[in-house]
Design an enzyme around this catalytic site. Structure first.
Site, PDB file in Angstrom:
ATOM      1  N   ARG A 105       0.881  -1.175   0.000  1.00 21.88           N
ATOM      2  CA  ARG A 105       0.000   0.000   0.000  1.00 21.88           C
ATOM      3  C   ARG A 105       0.909   1.211   0.000  1.00 21.88           C
ATOM      4  NH1 ARG A 105      -5.387   1.269   3.373  1.00 21.88           N
ATOM      5  NH2 ARG A 105      -6.095  -0.118   1.723  1.00 21.88           N
ATOM      6  N   HIS A 132      -7.150   0.754  -6.718  1.00 20.71           N
ATOM      7  CA  HIS A 132      -7.352  -0.202  -5.618  1.00 20.71           C
ATOM      8  C   HIS A 132      -7.996  -1.467  -6.201  1.00 20.71           C
ATOM      9  CE1 HIS A 132      -7.547  -1.584  -1.630  1.00 20.71           C
ATOM     10  NE2 HIS A 132      -8.465  -0.784  -1.108  1.00 20.71           N
ATOM     11  N   GLN A 135     -10.011  -4.055  -4.094  1.00 21.60           N
ATOM     12  CA  GLN A 135     -11.309  -3.528  -3.666  1.00 21.60           C
ATOM     13  C   GLN A 135     -12.349  -3.720  -4.771  1.00 21.60           C
ATOM     14  OE1 GLN A 135     -12.098  -1.871  -0.560  1.00 21.60           O
ATOM     15  NE2 GLN A 135     -14.144  -2.279  -1.360  1.00 21.60           N
ATOM     16  N   ASP A 227     -17.106   7.165  -1.999  1.00 22.83           N
ATOM     17  CA  ASP A 227     -15.884   7.006  -1.205  1.00 22.83           C
ATOM     18  C   ASP A 227     -15.636   8.352  -0.514  1.00 22.83           C
ATOM     19  OD1 ASP A 227     -13.516   6.094  -0.111  1.00 22.83           O
ATOM     20  OD2 ASP A 227     -12.365   6.142  -1.973  1.00 22.83           O
ATOM     21  N   CYS A 267     -16.275   1.632   0.029  1.00 22.12           N
ATOM     22  CA  CYS A 267     -15.125   0.755   0.321  1.00 22.12           C
ATOM     23  C   CYS A 267     -14.742   0.802   1.793  1.00 22.12           C
ATOM     24  CB  CYS A 267     -13.947   1.162  -0.547  1.00 22.12           C
ATOM     25  SG  CYS A 267     -13.455   2.875  -0.299  1.00 22.12           S
ATOM     26  N   ARG A 295     -13.476  -8.850   0.903  1.00 20.82           N
ATOM     27  CA  ARG A 295     -12.059  -8.542   0.677  1.00 20.82           C
ATOM     28  C   ARG A 295     -11.192  -9.770   0.992  1.00 20.82           C
ATOM     29  NH1 ARG A 295     -10.059  -3.483   0.773  1.00 20.82           N
ATOM     30  NH2 ARG A 295      -8.242  -4.678   0.112  1.00 20.82           N
TER      31      ARG A 295
HETATM   32  N1  NVA Z   1      -9.893   6.754  -1.365  1.00 18.46           N
HETATM   33  C1  NVA Z   1      -9.535   6.241  -0.061  1.00 18.46           C
HETATM   34  C2  NVA Z   1      -9.703   4.762  -0.036  1.00 18.46           C
HETATM   35  C3  NVA Z   1      -9.342   4.086   1.269  1.00 18.46           C
HETATM   36  C4  NVA Z   1      -9.519   2.609   1.223  1.00 18.46           C
HETATM   37  C5  NVA Z   1      -8.102   6.652   0.252  1.00 18.46           C
HETATM   38  O1  NVA Z   1      -7.252   6.516  -0.619  1.00 18.46           O
HETATM   39  O2  NVA Z   1      -7.865   7.097   1.367  1.00 18.46           O
HETATM   40  N1   CP Z   2     -11.277  -0.397   1.855  1.00 27.80           N
HETATM   41  C1   CP Z   2     -10.007  -0.474   2.342  1.00 27.80           C
HETATM   42  O1   CP Z   2      -9.021  -0.679   1.610  1.00 27.80           O
HETATM   43  O2   CP Z   2      -9.935  -0.313   3.703  1.00 27.80           O
HETATM   44  P1   CP Z   2      -8.608  -0.159   4.558  1.00 27.80           P
HETATM   45  O3   CP Z   2      -8.033   1.192   4.260  1.00 27.80           O
HETATM   46  O4   CP Z   2      -9.052  -0.290   5.980  1.00 27.80           O
HETATM   47  O5   CP Z   2      -7.651  -1.249   4.169  1.00 27.80           O
END
Ligand code: NVA
Ligand code: CP
Length: 307
Positions: A105, A132, A135, A227, A267, A295
């Site tokens: 990540r 992602h 997801q 989101d 998500c 997931r």
């Molecule tokens: N768009 C959000 C998704 C988190 C799973 C982010 O990048 O923070």
């Molecule tokens: N939806 C998702 O990726 O959640 P987290 O940020 O908790 O991993």
């Protein structure tokens, strides 16, 4: 078909390959429910690197590796020499010597590319600034559980530059579905990426259209997706984005314009009262907990196919 490949973006995969990932995700769910999970990662080591916080992705990927008989090693950036300036290429080269796969990540998608090039093992995108993919697979699984394989219509209400939306657009285009995006004109997706997605959509018969008015986007859809307005790493532009998006909240009133059995998706994590009203996310139409559970099965499917 997949062994040894990386999963950085769903656009790198053919429709039939995405279908295969979804099929195996359903099979994995069935195995878990019948306590009959295969040891497809027996003895395999998988490093899971986190440059940003995570709940769902951390839990699902670590569990997926363990449940399939593999050995997960979770590394947060602050615990690695990477945080003190060791190049990501050196980090990839070292970790790649001792593991069979790396999930990461990252703040910048380019970091995933560098990890892939330096490590020599399959690399999995666990969320970047761009996309992602795991997801989106779990989202499609959730949609199919509710609506079968029908050609359903989805509305995304919110930030058109969102990383989760990009993967949703990719999977919608690949599978020939319909997506209505309600976003202000200032927050349209990156043009170069949207061009690639549009070309795929033209081939598969998928429809992806933009609306400034969320009510126009939601009318007659089966799924209303949103989101957060401010993604991780965007704290410096938070106020500006919140201002642009204040009319793009998913409310109970907005949900009335979708079909009667429509579901709400997110998500997670969510900001109740910001991009979604509490009554919607905690109401009967919400599918967010199924999404979160799924997931696990998509992570199991992807790891067992690719590593
Ligand atoms: N768009 C959000 C998704 C988190 C799973 C982010 O990048 O923070
Ligand atoms: N939806 C998702 O990726 O959640 P987290 O940020 O908790 O991993």
């Amino acid at each position: 078909m997949f062994r040894g490949r990386s999963l950085l973006c769903l656009l790198d995969f053919e429709t039939h390959e995405i279908e295969k990932m979804l099929d195996v995700s359903f099979i994995m769910k069935n195995y878990v429910y019948h306590n009959n999970v295969p040891s497809s990662l027996s003895g395999k080591r998988v490093a899971l690197l986190f440059e940003k916080p995570s709940t769902r992705t951390r839990v699902s990927t670590e569990l997926a590796v363990s449940m399939l008989g593999g050995i997960p090693i979770v590394l947060n950036k602050q615990d690695l020499q990477w945080s003190r300036g060791e190049p990501i290429e050196d980090t990839g080269r070292v970790i790649g010597r001792v593991v069979n796969g790396i999930g990461a990540r990252v703040l910048n998608h380019l970091t995933l590319v560098k990890l892939k090039e330096s490590s020599g093992v399959p690399v999995f995108n666990l969320l970047s600034d761009l996309s992602h993919p795991l997801q989106a697979l779990a989202d499609l699984m959730t949609i199919r559980e509710r609506f079968g394989n029908n050609l359903i219509k989805i509305a995304f209400v919110g930030d058109g530059t969102d990383n989760v939306l990009l993967s949703l657009m990719a999977i919608v285009a690949k599978l020939g579905l319909e997506l209505h995006i309600a976003t202000p004109k200032e927050l349209k997706p990156r043009e170069d990426l949207f061009k690639i997605i549009s070309e795929i959509a033209d081939d598969t018969g998928s429809v992806i259209e933009f609306h400034e008015d969320p009510y126009d986007a939601v009318r007659g859809v089966h799924v209303v997706y949103t989101d957060v307005w401010v993604s991780m790493g965007q704290e410096n532009i938070a106020e500006q984005k919140k201002k642009l998006l204040q009319n793009y909240r998913v409310t109970s009133d907005l949900m009335k314009y979708a079909v009667k059995d429509a579901i709400f998706m997110h998500c997670l994590p969510a900001n109740r009262g910001e991009e979604v009203e509490l009554e919607v996310i905690d109401g009967p139409k919400s599918a967010v907990w199924d999404q979160a559970e799924n997931r696990l099965y998509t992570a199991m499917a992807v790891f067992s196919l690719f590593i």
